[in-house]
Each structure stands twice: as structure tokens, then as C-alpha cells.
Write a protein that holds these residues in place. Sequence first.
Motif, PDB file in Angstrom:
ATOM      1  N   ARG A  58      -3.224  -9.202 -14.422  1.00 52.63           N
ATOM      2  CA  ARG A  58      -2.863  -8.205 -13.343  1.00 52.63           C
ATOM      3  C   ARG A  58      -2.281  -6.982 -13.862  1.00 52.63           C
ATOM      4  O   ARG A  58      -2.028  -5.979 -13.084  1.00 52.63           O
ATOM      5  CB  ARG A  58      -1.680  -8.866 -12.545  1.00 52.63           C
ATOM      6  CG  ARG A  58      -2.601 -10.190 -11.711  1.00 52.63           C
ATOM      7  CD  ARG A  58      -1.238 -10.851 -10.834  1.00 52.63           C
ATOM      8  NE  ARG A  58      -0.365 -11.541 -11.940  1.00 52.63           N
ATOM      9  CZ  ARG A  58       0.542 -12.373 -11.573  1.00 52.63           C
ATOM     10  NH1 ARG A  58       0.911 -12.579 -10.177  1.00 52.63           N
ATOM     11  NH2 ARG A  58       1.366 -12.865 -12.334  1.00 52.63           N
ATOM     12  N   GLU A  61      -4.257  -3.788 -13.082  1.00 58.10           N
ATOM     13  CA  GLU A  61      -4.213  -3.255 -11.896  1.00 58.10           C
ATOM     14  C   GLU A  61      -2.974  -2.826 -11.278  1.00 58.10           C
ATOM     15  O   GLU A  61      -2.705  -1.858 -10.607  1.00 58.10           O
ATOM     16  CB  GLU A  61      -4.701  -4.296 -11.013  1.00 58.10           C
ATOM     17  CG  GLU A  61      -4.574  -4.094  -9.612  1.00 58.10           C
ATOM     18  CD  GLU A  61      -5.013  -5.611  -8.751  1.00 58.10           C
ATOM     19  OE1 GLU A  61      -4.654  -5.809  -7.474  1.00 58.10           O
ATOM     20  OE2 GLU A  61      -5.918  -6.249  -9.237  1.00 58.10           O
ATOM     21  N   ASP A  62      -1.797  -3.586 -12.133  1.00 61.24           N
ATOM     22  CA  ASP A  62      -0.531  -2.785 -11.790  1.00 61.24           C
ATOM     23  C   ASP A  62      -0.228  -1.451 -12.166  1.00 61.24           C
ATOM     24  O   ASP A  62       0.331  -0.737 -11.395  1.00 61.24           O
ATOM     25  CB  ASP A  62       0.584  -3.845 -12.377  1.00 61.24           C
ATOM     26  CG  ASP A  62       0.560  -5.348 -12.101  1.00 61.24           C
ATOM     27  OD1 ASP A  62       0.257  -5.701 -10.689  1.00 61.24           O
ATOM     28  OD2 ASP A  62       1.099  -5.945 -12.726  1.00 61.24           O
ATOM     29  N   ALA A  64      -2.447   0.948 -12.349  1.00 62.02           N
ATOM     30  CA  ALA A  64      -3.248   1.764 -11.598  1.00 62.02           C
ATOM     31  C   ALA A  64      -2.458   2.034 -10.244  1.00 62.02           C
ATOM     32  O   ALA A  64      -2.633   3.065  -9.481  1.00 62.02           O
ATOM     33  CB  ALA A  64      -4.607   1.103 -11.401  1.00 62.02           C
ATOM     34  N   ASP A  65      -1.597   1.167  -9.788  1.00 57.54           N
ATOM     35  CA  ASP A  65      -0.833   1.137  -8.620  1.00 57.54           C
ATOM     36  C   ASP A  65       0.479   1.663  -8.872  1.00 57.54           C
ATOM     37  O   ASP A  65       1.685   1.403  -7.935  1.00 57.54           O
ATOM     38  CB  ASP A  65      -0.727  -0.094  -7.939  1.00 57.54           C
ATOM     39  CG  ASP A  65      -0.376  -0.180  -6.563  1.00 57.54           C
ATOM     40  OD1 ASP A  65      -0.400   0.945  -5.792  1.00 57.54           O
ATOM     41  OD2 ASP A  65       0.409  -1.064  -6.151  1.00 57.54           O
ATOM     42  N   ALA A  89      -5.614   2.752 -19.704  1.00 57.41           N
ATOM     43  CA  ALA A  89      -5.252   2.471 -18.281  1.00 57.41           C
ATOM     44  C   ALA A  89      -3.831   3.448 -17.843  1.00 57.41           C
ATOM     45  O   ALA A  89      -4.223   3.699 -16.708  1.00 57.41           O
ATOM     46  CB  ALA A  89      -4.969   0.968 -18.145  1.00 57.41           C
ATOM     47  N   SER A  93      -4.167   6.748 -14.995  1.00 63.03           N
ATOM     48  CA  SER A  93      -3.456   6.223 -13.609  1.00 63.03           C
ATOM     49  C   SER A  93      -3.003   7.097 -12.822  1.00 63.03           C
ATOM     50  O   SER A  93      -3.194   8.347 -13.488  1.00 63.03           O
ATOM     51  CB  SER A  93      -2.215   5.090 -13.893  1.00 63.03           C
ATOM     52  OG  SER A  93      -1.436   5.801 -14.708  1.00 63.03           O
TER      53      SER A  93
END
Length: 287
Positions: A58, A61-62, A64-65, A89, A93
Motif C-alpha cells: 500500500r 498508493e499512500d 500518491a495520497d 513514487a 506525487s
Amino acid sequence: MNLFVFGLGFSGRAFAERVRGRFGTIRATVTETARAEAIEAETGFAMRAFGPEADDPRIAEDLADSDALLVAAPPGPGGDTVLARYADAVAGSRIAWIGYLSTIGVYGDHGGAWIDETTPATPKSARSKERLAVEEAWLSLGARSGKAVQMFRLSGIYGPGRSPITKLREGRSQRIVKQGQVFNRIHVADIAATLEASLDRPRPGAVYNVTDDEPAPPQTVIEHAARLTGLPLPPEVDFETADLSPMARSFYGENKRVRNRLIREELGVSLAYPTYREGLAILAGEA
């Protein structure tokens, strides 16, 4: 806004706890899955396992958020694992603020002289040379991606459960004497406050010394801790004959007095614990 912390250790956790009200979600890593689960239950942070043998799927994805990133995990033998796995990443981001926790060890030895952020980094130990290389890699990523990357060079960290008083109470303290040797220190709460101040004043490529106002001989600090607590004072031990690990001994190979003017003048930081005296006075009452 969301925060991601690589390495929720002593300093990383103090920062996350301090700023939890500023972020909608705080996600962070430790090296073991079982420990991640325990900390998540205790703190409410979304915890991930990340280390040499763990990499929660995860995390990409974390990132990116996330809007802010603190890297408090030390580099491994092969370099910085965070950069090795997640440089792209991070660069791609929306993260706008990146803080990297480094060490004043990158300055090397200065024979007890005063230094500041303008002093060239001339590390002696292999460990500090690796740190400097990682600093440069993160600053390079910031320059390429247009992100505000800041270096925070920390002196000897102490705080609740981790201080000269803790060692005295546990019978692990040594009063080592080396003529002319001094060390700077920094309370973990002042690290967290400095990082939060930087969130409000990001400066790409900034380097800050995060340290107290009064470098002092290590035996002087132990003597003060013993006076505060009434605990027995360990006997003096000459540095040359002291029983020290190679890492601990290497710290005594570097002697400098580190100025913290920049965090005060640029970030507006007022240290809660400007010397070891204020810090130990509070810690003397801890259970």
C-alpha cells in the motif's frame, strides 16, 4: 492534507503526535508487521511494515495520497532504502514538503570549535559519509522534482525514557572522561517543534542544525542528572580504558560545538529545552 512518515521511531513519532491535528490521515512505517499492528491500535495512525524484509504494497498508493513526507528511517548498508524503492513514487506525487532527519556527524571533527550550517561537511566515519551521500541524493530529488526538501541535522537526541537519567536508573550509565570533549544535545520535543515550523516555512534545499544552545562534557551532564534524582554517581572512567562499542567510541572521535541560529532566525523556533538542564529537570520526574 495527509502525512507519511518513513520510520516511526523516537523522533518520527514525536513529530506525528505533535501535528496529528493538522493532517486528515497520518500513515507511517516500522520494520515489523506485528509492531505496526500494535502501534496502529495504540495511536490510530495507519501503519505499514517497511524494511529489509518487508514492503507493504500500500505504500506507493499512500505516497500518491500524501502532502508531506518525513524520512526518519536511517539508511541501510546499501544506501537509502526509501530512495531505492520509492524515488519515482515520491517525485511523481503531490508531496510538497519533504523533511529528512540526518545527523551533525556529517560535519566530522572540528577540534571543539564552533560550527554552523555554512561549515563544509567533512565526515570521518563510514556511517556519516553514507548519511551525507543520502542527504545529497534527497536534495537532488528535490531539485529534479521541484519539491521542497529540507535536511535536519540532529545532535544527540534525548527525551522521555531515553536520557542520562534513564541510564542512571537502569544502572547502565558510565561517566566517561575525555579531556576537552563536548557534545550538543536536543530534546525530542524540540525536534518535533522545528519540523512543524518548517511545514509553515518550506525552503527547497534548506539545511538546519537542530541542536541545543550549550554543548557540554558528557560527564557534566551525568553529574547533573545524578544531583537531580539523588541516584548514585557512577565512577569516572578514562575514555582510553572505557568499555564502549565501536559505534559509541567513534562518537568521541568527533568534537565540535554546533550553533542553531538558523532554526531560530529563519523558522522562528524557540527551544523549550535550550540546555540539558531544562530537559533533565522535566525528565527527573518521569516514572
